[in-house]
Design a protein around this motif. Structure first.
Motif: not given
Length: 202
Positions: A1-12, A14-15, A18-21, A191-193
């Motif tokens: 059975m396949a397990v769906a995984t969710i990946t993020t750009d960062s462990d923190g 902020l992705t 977001h960090q680039r912004e 949100w950055v401001l």
């Protein structure tokens, strides 16, 4: 059975996007932080002058007025600096008019001192009047007083000129920062401001 995984750009929190912004916004805000540094420098310098002038406030009305005026200018510089770091579009206006007020204060004081010095007896004449016996050594104090008044006129004239240049430039510099803050606020995500206002840096 396949397990769906969710990946993020960062462990923190902020992705990476977001960090680039945030980084890009920090770089764009450099001109605003520079203005805040100028306000801090002006505030400290004016504060030191106000502190040094405080002893004279006890002995003369003009000294008291100058000390109070310098204290107000100092307070407004630090208040304006704080508002700059909050990206308040009215902060440059406050700082600009603060420098105009500083300019008026210094020119008014110098003009008053010029009038008093040039229309009253010079120190040598006053000394001879107080101690007539000195007239034996000095036939006339007029020449000494003439040189003294020329020196006073040159000194206060130079202060007025330099103040006009320095405070005038500061006022112009502050007023022209408003457009930069306006553009920054309009082109930066809310949100950055909010994040930058919570953690102001300079």
């Amino acid at each position: 059975m396949a397990v769906a995984t969710i990946t993020t750009d960062s462990d923190g929190p902020l992705t990476q996007s977001h960090q680039r912004e945030v980084t890009a916004a920090y770089d764009r805000a450099k001109i605003i932080r520079k203005a805040a540094s100028v306000a801090a420098f002006n505030g400290w310098m004016t504060g030191i002058i106000a502190f040094c002038s405080a002893p004279f406030a006890i002995f003369s009305l003009s000294g008291f007025i100058v000390t109070i005026g310098l204290s107000i200018v100092t307070y407004n510089e630090f208040r304006g600096r704080k508002r700059l770091l909050q990206f308040d579009q009215e902060a440059p206006v406050l700082l600009g008019w603060n420098q105009v007020g500083f300019l008026v204060l210094i020119i008014s004081y110098c003009t008053w001192m010029l009038v008093v010095s040039l229309t009253s007896d010079g120190p040598f004449t006053a000394e001879l009047k107080a101690k007539p016996e000195l007239s034996v050594a000095f036939n006339s104090a007029e020449q000494f007083d003439r040189y003294y008044k020329m020196l006073v006129a040159g000194l206060y004239g130079a202060v007025i000129m330099l103040t006009g240049v320095f405070q005038g430039f500061n006022a112009f510099y502050y007023f022209t920062r408003r457009k930069h803050i306006k553009a920054y606020v309009e082109n930066t995500p809310g949100w950055v401001l909010d994040l930058q206002r919570l953690t102001p840096t300079n």
